[in-house]
Design an enzyme around this catalytic site. Structure first.
Site, PDB file in Angstrom:
ATOM      1  N   VAL A 148      -0.408 -12.546 -25.482  1.00 53.77           N
ATOM      2  CA  VAL A 148       0.358 -13.125 -24.383  1.00 53.77           C
ATOM      3  C   VAL A 148      -0.576 -13.830 -23.408  1.00 53.77           C
ATOM      4  CG1 VAL A 148       2.161 -11.377 -24.565  1.00 53.77           C
ATOM      5  CG2 VAL A 148       0.271 -11.018 -22.980  1.00 53.77           C
ATOM      6  N   SER A 149      -0.029 -14.808 -22.693  1.00 50.38           N
ATOM      7  CA  SER A 149      -0.723 -15.502 -21.613  1.00 50.38           C
ATOM      8  C   SER A 149      -2.036 -16.099 -22.117  1.00 50.38           C
ATOM      9  CB  SER A 149      -0.919 -14.541 -20.437  1.00 50.38           C
ATOM     10  OG  SER A 149      -1.283 -15.222 -19.272  1.00 50.38           O
ATOM     11  N   ASN A 150      -3.169 -15.768 -21.496  1.00 47.75           N
ATOM     12  CA  ASN A 150      -4.435 -16.302 -21.981  1.00 47.75           C
ATOM     13  C   ASN A 150      -4.720 -15.854 -23.404  1.00 47.75           C
ATOM     14  OD1 ASN A 150      -5.009 -17.705 -19.664  1.00 47.75           O
ATOM     15  ND2 ASN A 150      -6.457 -16.223 -18.844  1.00 47.75           N
ATOM     16  N   HIS A 206       6.745 -14.604 -15.993  1.00 47.63           N
ATOM     17  CA  HIS A 206       5.435 -14.311 -16.558  1.00 47.63           C
ATOM     18  C   HIS A 206       5.033 -12.840 -16.504  1.00 47.63           C
ATOM     19  CE1 HIS A 206       1.766 -16.112 -18.181  1.00 47.63           C
ATOM     20  NE2 HIS A 206       1.115 -15.140 -17.569  1.00 47.63           N
ATOM     21  N   GLY A 217      -2.809 -18.130 -25.620  1.00 46.38           N
ATOM     22  CA  GLY A 217      -3.521 -19.392 -25.754  1.00 46.38           C
ATOM     23  C   GLY A 217      -4.702 -19.270 -26.690  1.00 46.38           C
TER      24      GLY A 217
END
Length: 707
Positions: free
Chosen positions: A310-312, A616, A315
């Site tokens: 998730v999130s970073n 988020h 990415g």
């Protein structure tokens, strides 16, 4: 790689024929069976292996079980100033799990997701503890300065006939257990989980005491740690000793201050975690040749690998899939990923057939925009019922400074705040994010992220104090102070890698009125106004377009972290909350879908799932008044995305097409933490054939999302 429902009779026959051919051609001395030794990757250092029985301790909950994770009583170390590695691990799993998901029963924990909910979604009576082994090591480039933490968990339920693995790269700037809640999916499936802290981490280098964290979170002096430090800051113009003498009580964090711009390598580190995972699986299950050498019995072609997080971390999973030239990754399933598109990608994003105001901007671009505007926007009259709304004189002063600098307009606070909110809309934030601005402002989110990434991209030293910022613990007077030994000792477990965290705050070192002072309460030198450091926010923003050496260094760093958009035909699902106020969908997942189509065309197997009423920070749903009324857990949709990608890879079941999922908020009294219980009707499944009104259309260079 291709997986035919785990049926590889054809492959087995081919392998047998190849072996016969090798013998006939005199290929190799295989009399001792040592034909394919399991060689540890060259970048991996000393490996520590620890087994967990699934009762007193385990892989997922560190022995706490479902109830322990949900408990508000943290498993604090017995001796707070000198915690053991085992205590820090337990505390880290507890903290990081709760930082990613809502652990309240009303929010679905224990009924729709959680350790006691099995892989098929059935609620069990157990605590969800999972026995198995952990492999822990550093990955390093030979300098002793990279020291990226790698961790592989292999459950005792690992199925050698259907081997699988997922990645769970840490979210945010967290340490190696930062995505433990993602790893849960794999552990329940009997899959190995490959974690990495991706060159970030929660535990700082305390410059006062010159102590640093080791791989297990315990601390020692920098000199004693040597190249075994998880992170040790390097000096800039000043030596660390001279800097500390002049500017005491400061802390250095790895993401901000490693001077390595780790984000450029998040994909590489995730791939290294997979390689370490393959080695660990074979170290555990590979056959042993007659000469005692462990063999690589389970080659990468036999293991289903899904890049996830998730999130970073999400990415990082996407970056890894783009950079995967060795066929390590079979599929991708991520949530709310941090995705930076090249500025020249030119993807047209439409909502309801109308182009959105702005899209596809770099994180540093939009986070520095938020850092200027969000505090003022949080005071808008339209947001008085939003979570954490409160009249704040510092934010009101920011409004006036923005007017003075011609960034917004208005003569009254109400008009100024409305203008700031309008500017956020023009910068790409959707109206669904409006109610999040007060709570994100309360936590100084935009400032802390902007400062962290500015330092990272510019490869700045902690001694540089880029734009006049530093990190330090504060007391009631809001001034830097020595961090409490017990707090420092547990920051591996309690920290998140960016301020504010565990008493550590962002400091404005250019406050002429107070001296160094907590950023959110500080005075700008340019106007002598207590406007929460507009000067610092403007300095950070100017680095994006400036021409001095620091600006050029930052711009060079930003150029290294952009995505290619090419997933090489890997089946992939991205889920993202429409209301995300931190990583807005218009700058991340929406344009990435179009960018991927632009790069891959008909070969693309990416679907994008946009979830209404999701944002988020799932953990805020049960913690911040007002979130539970409004928002549903995005984590549940990551679980479903992982299910879908796994089914596609193992059974050939088609992935769901891109779509908007229409969820139903729990409702109830406004701004409470006790909304009605989340039910399945609130969180409908991802549809295999969505209605036309919910379909997201993507073509080369264009994405159209329905209202």
């Amino acid at each position: 790689m291709h997986h035919d429902n785990f049926r590889r009779l054809g492959n087995a026959a081919f392998a047998a024929a190849a072996a016969l051919l090798a013998v006939a051609c005199g290929g190799g001395d295989s009399s001792d069976g040592n034909t394919n030794p399991n060689i540890k990757p060259a970048n991996i250092g000393t490996v520590t292996i620890q087994a967990y029985d699934g009762a007193t301790d385990d892989l997922l909950t560190a022995g706490l079980g479902k109830d322990g994770l949900a408990s508000a009583t943290a498993p604090v170390p017995a001796s707070p100033n000198s915690p053991t590695a085992a205590e820090l691990r337990r505390y880290a799993i507890y903290t990081n799990y709760r930082a990613i998901v809502d652990t309240t029963a009303g929010g679905g924990f224990g009924s729709l997701y959680g350790p006691n909910v099995d892989a098929q979604g059935n609620v069990t009576t157990g605590q969800g503890k999972i026995a198995g082994v952990e492999y822990l090591a550093f990955s390093d480039d030979g300098s002793g300065q990279e020291n990226v933490t790698m961790l592989v968990q292999i459950p005792n339920t690992f199925n050698q006939s259907k081997p699988c693995m997922i990645t769970a790269t840490s979210s945010g700037s967290r340490g190696v257990y930062g995505a433990i809640a993602v790893g849960e999916w794999g552990l329940k499936r009997g899959c190995a989980v490959a974690y990495t802290d991706k060159g970030t981490g929660a535990a700082p280098h305390d410059l006062d005491t010159d102590t640093v964290p080791l791989i297990d979170g315990t601390r020692t002096t920098r000199s004693a740690a040597g190249t075994n430090a998880q992170f040790a800051a390097r000096p800039g113009i000043l030596s660390l000793a001279d800097f500390t003498a002049q500017v005491p009580h400061r802390l250095a964090f790895k993401h901000a201050h490693s001077q390595r711009n780790p984000e450029k390598d998040w994909g590489k580190f995730t791939l290294q975690a997979i390689e370490f995972g393959i080695w660990a699986i074979n170290d555990r299950f590979g056959t042993v040749a007659s000469n005692g050498v462990r063999q690589r019995t389970l080659a990468k072609s036999k293991i289903v690998v899904i890049a996830s997080s998730v999130s970073n971390g999400g990415g990082a999973a996407v970056a890894a899939a783009e950079q995967d030239t060795d066929g390590l990754i079979d599929g991708v399933a991520v949530a709310e990923p941090n995705l930076n598109l090249p500025p020249n990608a030119s993807i047209l994003v439409k909502r309801g057939s109308k182009p959105v105001n702005a899209s596809g901007r770099l994180l540093y671009d939009y986070i520095t925009t938020a850092n200027l505007l969000q505090l003022c926007a949080s005071q808008a009259t339209a947001l008085v019922n939003a979570p954490a709304f409160a009249t704040n004189q510092f934010y009101i002063s920011r409004c006036q400074t923005l007017v003075d600098n011609k960034l917004i307009s208005g003569t009254t606070v109400s008009d100024q705040a409305a203008s700031a909110l309008d500017q956020l809309h023009l910068a790409g934030w959707e109206p669904e994010s409006d109610a999040l601005h007060p709570s994100l402002s309360l936590f100084d989110t935009a400032a802390s992220i902007a400062v962290t990434y500015a330092n990272s991209y510019a490869r700045a030293s902690v001694t540089d104090r880029l734009c006049g910022y530093s990190f330090a613990a504060t007391l009631a007077d809001f001034k830097p102070a020595a961090i409490a030994p017990s707090v420092l000792a547990s920051m591996f477990a309690t920290g998140n890698g960016v301020p504010p965290t565990s008493t550590v705050q962002l400091i404005n070192d250019r406050d002429l009125q107070h001296g160094p002072f907590m950023n959110g309460q500080s005075v700008s030198a340019s106007n002598n106004r207590a406007d929460a450091n507009f000067d610092g926010a403007k300095c950070l923003r100017d680095l994006l377009t400036g021409t001095d050496s620091q600006a050029q260094a930052l711009q060079s760093g930003v150029s290294q972290i952009q995505r290619s958009g090419n997933l090489h035909g890997k089946p992939a699902l991205i889920v993202h909350g429409r209301s995300d106020g931190l990583l807005p969908v218009n700058h991340t997942s929406r344009p990435y879908l179009g960018f991927n189509r632009q790069q891959e065309g008909a070969a693309s197997k990416l679907s994008y799932i946009e979830v209404e009423n999701a944002q988020h920070f799932d953990a805020f749903i049960g913690a911040v008044s007002g979130y539970s009324n409004r928002y549903v857990p995005l984590h549940l949709y990551l679980i479903r995305a992982l299910d879908a990608v796994y089914d596609n890879l193992t059974t050939g079941k088609a992935l769901p097409p891109s779509q908007v999922v229409r969820t139903i908020p729990r409702g109830g009294a406004t701004n409470t933490t006790t909304a009605p219980t989340l039910l399945p009707v609130n969180v409908p499944p991802i549809s295999a054939s969505p209605d036309a009104a919910n379909q997201i259309a993507a073509s080369t260079g264009s994405v159209d999302v329905p209202d």
